[in-house]
Design an enzyme around this catalytic site. Structure first.
Site, PDB file in Angstrom:
ATOM      1  N   TYR A  71       5.014  -2.967  11.860  1.00 41.16           N
ATOM      2  CA  TYR A  71       6.362  -2.113  11.860  1.00 41.16           C
ATOM      3  C   TYR A  71       5.990  -1.530  13.218  1.00 41.16           C
ATOM      4  O   TYR A  71       7.346  -1.034  13.248  1.00 41.16           O
ATOM      5  CB  TYR A  71       5.410  -1.504  11.087  1.00 41.16           C
ATOM      6  CG  TYR A  71       6.795  -2.226   9.476  1.00 41.16           C
ATOM      7  CD1 TYR A  71       6.506  -3.750   9.187  1.00 41.16           C
ATOM      8  CD2 TYR A  71       6.908  -0.886   8.557  1.00 41.16           C
ATOM      9  CE1 TYR A  71       6.856  -3.498   7.816  1.00 41.16           C
ATOM     10  CE2 TYR A  71       7.015  -2.055   6.825  1.00 41.16           C
ATOM     11  CZ  TYR A  71       7.520  -3.137   6.625  1.00 41.16           C
ATOM     12  OH  TYR A  71       8.038  -3.161   5.430  1.00 41.16           O
ATOM     13  N   THR A 128       3.552  -2.463   7.130  1.00 47.82           N
ATOM     14  CA  THR A 128       3.190  -1.129   7.571  1.00 47.82           C
ATOM     15  C   THR A 128       1.647  -1.105   7.873  1.00 47.82           C
ATOM     16  O   THR A 128       1.270  -0.128   8.431  1.00 47.82           O
ATOM     17  CB  THR A 128       3.329  -0.473   5.853  1.00 47.82           C
ATOM     18  OG1 THR A 128       4.738  -1.201   5.478  1.00 47.82           O
ATOM     19  CG2 THR A 128       3.969   0.919   5.760  1.00 47.82           C
ATOM     20  N   GLY A 182       0.735  -1.713  -0.078  1.00 52.12           N
ATOM     21  CA  GLY A 182       0.170   0.167  -0.003  1.00 52.12           C
ATOM     22  C   GLY A 182       0.934   1.463  -0.101  1.00 52.12           C
ATOM     23  O   GLY A 182       0.229   2.119   0.148  1.00 52.12           O
ATOM     24  N   GLU A 183       1.979   1.430  -0.036  1.00 48.73           N
ATOM     25  CA  GLU A 183       3.392   2.625  -0.073  1.00 48.73           C
ATOM     26  C   GLU A 183       2.498   2.795  -1.199  1.00 48.73           C
ATOM     27  O   GLU A 183       3.254   3.989  -1.462  1.00 48.73           O
ATOM     28  CB  GLU A 183       4.226   2.272  -0.008  1.00 48.73           C
ATOM     29  CG  GLU A 183       4.315   0.996   1.083  1.00 48.73           C
ATOM     30  CD  GLU A 183       4.817   0.056   1.508  1.00 48.73           C
ATOM     31  OE1 GLU A 183       5.458  -0.841   2.142  1.00 48.73           O
ATOM     32  OE2 GLU A 183       4.321  -0.994   0.561  1.00 48.73           O
ATOM     33  N   ASP A 207       9.489 -13.368   2.702  1.00 53.32           N
ATOM     34  CA  ASP A 207       8.223 -12.083   2.533  1.00 53.32           C
ATOM     35  C   ASP A 207       6.855 -12.411   2.154  1.00 53.32           C
ATOM     36  O   ASP A 207       6.460 -11.145   1.723  1.00 53.32           O
ATOM     37  CB  ASP A 207       9.362 -11.055   2.182  1.00 53.32           C
ATOM     38  CG  ASP A 207       8.561  -9.525   2.446  1.00 53.32           C
ATOM     39  OD1 ASP A 207       7.477  -9.411   3.489  1.00 53.32           O
ATOM     40  OD2 ASP A 207       9.437  -8.929   3.127  1.00 53.32           O
TER      41      ASP A 207
END
Length: 390
Positions: free
Chosen positions: A131, A100, A70-71, A286
């Site tokens: 995070y 995040t 979603g960054e 990941d």
């Protein structure tokens, strides 16, 4: 249900030769030089293992089972993971985490997803938190989450040395580790804290400070993404000399390789050559997390998605490209991970342990059969058990 795997070369992960492996229910009943059961009234599945290698089921300690990212905005949120994606990668045990975004992805949803994968046949655990420090918990405390919620085994992934971290002070960081340790002790779980390492200049400073200044053992922490760049990798070597354990991420962005990131298979060879004990190294994928690439000013310049398939791909790379032995390479996704996570019935082929098994082609190392707790999930290289909406 009884399953016999006949004539395969067994790596437990230690090589123990050509054997017949008997599975009864969810457990490995025995490992034999030769096994013949004459009672035809029994319901027995026979798997021909001649010309095959048999490994313990793979353990992935860092998977974004809800999706991540979603960054780059809402449209860059990565999707939830499907059952067959996991099993066709040879993974029979995994740990779900939030990255995040801990607003649109919650611990409640994480636990629900974990339970759904468990109901379909996998062994699934979770980290409480994301995070961010302070950690958002379900019960009001880290200790409460570990004590009262079956799936939670530790905290993670806590971000440090990263532009997306909550920039916690060392004291805040230390209190988080301490609470997770006590919660692990009280609940009989590992209480491990999975540490997301960015490429910031502080690197592992908090971890070295903790080892040098407190009574908390280094085994309470598992820093991941240690192969992000050569400086982190060198710090990782130093950290293992202090008794620490390090995790290499198998998913990578090709653009980042040009900036100094090491592929996990290559990094494993590098660490072994620098006398890092193999028991101090693990791999994780990941999986389904995002692969953002930021410039030096923190601006997003490219975007991708991590794959659980990379977990075994990098083990194969270590074996084929860098001459790491099968026994050593397998440890980083089987017995080493089970040891770090205190999963006593996982990561090894042995009488009485969970029947989590992966059979591969001896020449190509391609995955052909996957068994999770005695249940055949993948056969002839294809998933035969799928999620409801696959």
């Amino acid at each position: 249900m009884i399953t016999i795997i006949k004539g395969c070369e067994v790596y437990s992960p230690r090589y123990i030769g050509v054997k017949d492996v008997l599975v009864v229910g969810e457990k490995i009943e025995g490992i034999y030089d030769s096994l013949n059961i004459q009672n035809v009234e029994l319901d027995i599945e026979i798997i021909d293992g001649h010309g095959k290698l048999l490994f313990p089921g793979f353990i992935d300690s860092h998977v974004h089972i809800l999706g991540g990212g979603g960054e780059g905005g809402y449209e860059t949120r990565t999707p939830e993971i499907g059952l067959s994606t996991i099993t066709e990668s040879g993974i029979t045990t995994l740990v779900g985490c939030i990255g995040t975004d801990n607003v649109c992805r919650s611990s409640k949803s994480l636990i629900a997803k974990a339970k759904s994968l468990k109901n379909l046949g996998l062994s699934v655990y979770c980290y409480t938190g994301s995070y961010e420090i302070p950690v958002k918990t379900l019960t009001g405390s880290i200790k409460g989450d570990l004590l009262l919620i079956e799936e939670f085994i530790g905290v993670g992934e806590i971000a440090i040395s990263d532009n997306r971290s909550s920039q916690a002070t060392y004291e805040e960081f230390l209190r988080t580790i301490a609470e997770s340790r006590v919660g692990g002790i009280l609940s009989g779980k590992c209480g491990i804290v999975n540490i997301h390492l960015g490429d910031g200049a502080r690197r592992l400073k908090y971890l070295f400070d903790l080892i040098e200044g407190t009574e908390i053992p280094a085994s309470q922490l598992l820093p991941t993404h240690i192969n992000r760049n050569s400086d982190l990798l060198q710090d990782g070597i130093r950290y293992t000399k202090e008794g620490g354990f390090i995790d290499l991420t198998t998913s990578c962005d090709p653009d980042n390789l040009e900036e100094g990131e090491f592929r996990a298979g290559k990094a494993l060879k590098f660490l072994i050559d620098n006398n890092v004990p193999i028991e101090n190294i693990t791999f994780s994928s990941d999986g389904n997390g995002s692969l953002p690439n930021f410039d030096k000013d923190g601006n997003l310049i490219s975007y991708g998605i991590c794959s659980v398939k990379s977990l075994y791909d990098e083990v194969c790379s270590a074996i084929k490209d860098f001459d790491v032995s099968i026994e050593l390479a397998l440890k980083v996704i089987t017995s080493n991970v089970a040891e770090r996570l205190c999963l006593k019935d996982k990561g090894i082929i042995q009488n009485g342990k969970d029947a989590d098994l992966v059979m591969v082609n001896k020449e190509s190392l391609e995955i052909e059969t996957v068994i999770a707790k005695g249940k055949i999930m993948v056969q002839n290289r294809k998933a035969i058990v799928k999620g409801y909406f696959e």
